[in-house]
Motif scaffolding. Structure first.
Motif, short mmCIF file in Angstrom:
data_model
loop_
_atom_site.label_atom_id
_atom_site.label_comp_id
_atom_site.label_asym_id
_atom_site.label_seq_id
_atom_site.Cartn_x
_atom_site.Cartn_y
_atom_site.Cartn_z
N MET A 192 0.83 -1.19 0.00
CA MET A 192 0.00 0.00 0.00
C MET A 192 0.87 1.25 0.00
SD MET A 192 -2.98 -0.85 2.73
CE MET A 192 -4.10 -2.22 2.48
N THR A 193 0.48 2.23 -0.79
CA THR A 193 1.17 3.51 -0.79
C THR A 193 0.38 4.45 0.10
OG1 THR A 193 1.90 3.13 -3.06
CG2 THR A 193 2.01 5.38 -2.25
N VAL A 194 0.98 4.83 1.22
CA VAL A 194 0.27 5.66 2.19
C VAL A 194 1.13 6.85 2.57
CG1 VAL A 194 -1.10 3.76 3.14
CG2 VAL A 194 1.12 4.30 4.13
N GLY A 195 0.46 7.93 2.97
CA GLY A 195 1.15 9.12 3.41
C GLY A 195 0.33 9.83 4.46
N ALA A 196 0.76 11.02 4.82
CA ALA A 196 0.06 11.80 5.84
C ALA A 196 0.24 13.28 5.53
CB ALA A 196 0.61 11.48 7.23
N PRO A 233 -2.51 7.68 -19.55
CA PRO A 233 -2.41 6.56 -18.61
C PRO A 233 -3.50 6.64 -17.54
CG PRO A 233 -0.28 7.64 -18.92
CD PRO A 233 -1.30 8.52 -19.56
N ALA A 234 -3.72 5.52 -16.89
CA ALA A 234 -4.69 5.50 -15.79
C ALA A 234 -4.30 6.54 -14.75
CB ALA A 234 -4.74 4.11 -15.15
N PRO A 235 -5.23 7.36 -14.31
CA PRO A 235 -4.89 8.45 -13.39
C PRO A 235 -4.62 7.96 -11.97
CG PRO A 235 -7.25 8.41 -13.77
CD PRO A 235 -6.66 7.37 -14.68
N ARG A 236 -3.77 8.68 -11.27
CA ARG A 236 -3.59 8.45 -9.84
C ARG A 236 -4.83 8.96 -9.11
NH1 ARG A 236 1.87 11.47 -8.51
NH2 ARG A 236 1.23 10.96 -6.37
N VAL A 237 -5.22 8.25 -8.09
CA VAL A 237 -6.33 8.68 -7.23
C VAL A 237 -5.79 8.72 -5.80
CG1 VAL A 237 -8.66 8.20 -6.41
CG2 VAL A 237 -8.04 7.66 -8.78
N THR A 268 -9.80 0.78 7.09
CA THR A 268 -10.28 1.93 6.33
C THR A 268 -9.41 2.17 5.10
OG1 THR A 268 -11.16 2.97 8.32
CG2 THR A 268 -10.77 4.39 6.41
N VAL A 269 -8.10 2.12 5.28
CA VAL A 269 -7.19 2.29 4.14
C VAL A 269 -7.46 1.24 3.08
CG1 VAL A 269 -4.77 2.17 3.42
CG2 VAL A 269 -5.40 3.45 5.48
N ARG A 270 -7.67 0.02 3.49
CA ARG A 270 -7.94 -1.06 2.52
C ARG A 270 -9.25 -0.84 1.78
NH1 ARG A 270 -5.55 -4.12 6.83
NH2 ARG A 270 -3.53 -4.94 6.16
N ARG A 271 -10.25 -0.31 2.46
CA ARG A 271 -11.53 -0.03 1.81
C ARG A 271 -11.38 1.03 0.72
NH1 ARG A 271 -14.95 2.40 5.64
NH2 ARG A 271 -16.59 2.36 4.07
N TYR A 272 -10.56 2.02 0.99
CA TYR A 272 -10.32 3.05 -0.03
C TYR A 272 -9.53 2.47 -1.20
CZ TYR A 272 -12.24 7.00 2.52
OH TYR A 272 -13.10 7.87 3.14
N ARG A 273 -8.57 1.63 -0.91
CA ARG A 273 -7.82 0.99 -1.99
C ARG A 273 -8.75 0.12 -2.83
NH1 ARG A 273 -2.37 2.14 -3.14
NH2 ARG A 273 -2.16 -0.03 -3.76
N ASP A 274 -9.62 -0.62 -2.19
CA ASP A 274 -10.55 -1.47 -2.92
C ASP A 274 -11.51 -0.66 -3.78
OD1 ASP A 274 -9.40 -3.68 -1.76
OD2 ASP A 274 -10.96 -3.97 -0.25
N ALA A 275 -11.78 0.58 -3.36
CA ALA A 275 -12.69 1.45 -4.10
C ALA A 275 -12.01 2.14 -5.27
CB ALA A 275 -13.29 2.49 -3.16
N GLY A 276 -10.69 1.98 -5.41
CA GLY A 276 -10.00 2.54 -6.55
C GLY A 276 -8.93 3.56 -6.23
#
Length: 306
Positions: free
Chosen positions: A1-5, A207-211, A270-278
């Motif tokens: 996962m690519t995560v930041g703050a 290319p596919a956009p970053r979200v 929560t992070v995983r749910r957002y990743r699963d949503a795209g």
């Protein structure tokens, strides 16, 4: 996962030295990116350049510079300078802004915002990719009678847009590298935002956009206390139509319902749910709402996910 703050340089009175110190804590926690907001105090690209020079191996982002009251020639110069200063670790976010600030603070009419975004992005991409521009639109002109290249500003600065509405998503998919949705829950991402921006990018042959999804979150042992603080801090967004719409699309009555406040497991889910949503990246904001210890707990939890 690519995560930041995020580090709060807009709502907290942090001296520059404290911003740098917190950035070092974030990097030590294993975070991959740090993002800075933009209001009327700190200049976000400048603080990103300072942090980038002091803290290696972490990406820095601005989220986001409003296009009203700015010009692509000047913004491109800022962005390319930061890119050179950080060795290619800078990500520039721009935004439509709000009618409240555009008219109330700048004294500018909030007219044709999507058209302005389209022209701003068109000129900005020319500048960040080549160091030159020759653009004349209905709302702005951007030409380079003198060289505008910045040595070492490679690769081209990624251009991201704080877009969530249909028209802004269409422009962003065609002209930007990605988007920076905030307070857009997994349902809004999966059903409205990601399909729209992805379709626009495909139609433009891009290319596919970053979200890069921004999500309020705090790891804390006192969730009720922190949730009350977050409720007060986030209520402001309900009066902005674009946020009110996406909060409703997310199935929430108040933005605090979209905040991940609880233990580390809850944040990870929560992070995983957002990743699963795209979402391709998740940036957790508001971690300072619970105080220093909770902020460090939040960053450590995110570092484990990274």
């Amino acid at each position: 996962m690519t995560v930041g703050a995020t580090i709060d340089t807009t709502g907290s009175a942090l001296p520059v030295e404290e911003v740098v110190r917190q950035a070092r804590e974030a990097r030590a926690s294993g975070l991959k990116s740090l993002w800075f907001g933009q209001t009327f105090g700190y200049d976000s690209p400048t603080i990103a350049a300072i942090v980038g020079r002091e803290v290696p191996d972490i990406h820095l982002g601005t989220s986001a510079l409003p296009v009203f009251g700015r010009h692509p020639l000047l913004v491109a110069g800022q962005a390319r300078t930061v890119q050179a200063a950080t060795g290619g670790r800078y990500h520039l976010g721009i935004a439509l802004g709000t009618k409240l600030f555009t008219e109330g603070a700048f004294g500018l009419p909030f007219d044709r915002p999507v058209a302005r975004l389209r022209e701003f992005l068109t000129a900005l991409r020319q500048l960040t990719e080549s160091g030159r521009a020759d653009f004349e639109g209905e709302l702005l002109t951007a030409r380079t009678p003198l060289p505008a290249a910045v040595p070492g500003a490679e690769p081209p600065v990624p251009l991201l847009v704080a877009a969530m509405g249909p028209q802004a998503l269409r422009v962003s998919g065609r002209l930007a590298d990605g988007i920076l949705p905030y307070l857009a829950g997994p349902r809004a991402l999966a059903e409205h935002i990601v399909p729209a921006v992805t379709r626009a990018a495909q139609e433009a042959g891009r290319p596919a956009p970053r979200v890069v999804a921004f999500v309020p979150g705090v790891v804390t042992g006192e969730p009720d206390r922190v949730r009350a603080t977050a409720h007060e801090a986030l209520t402001f967004y309900q009066q902005i139509p674009s946020y009110a719409r996406v909060i409703e699309q997310s199935g929430a009555a108040h933005p605090v319902e979209l905040a991940a406040i609880g233990d580390a497991k809850h944040l990870a889910e929560t992070v995983r749910r957002y990743r699963d949503a795209g979402a391709t990246e998740v940036v957790v904001s508001g971690s300072e709402l619970g105080g220093r210890d909770d902020r460090l707990r939040t960053w450590e939890a995110l570092g484990e996910l990274a």
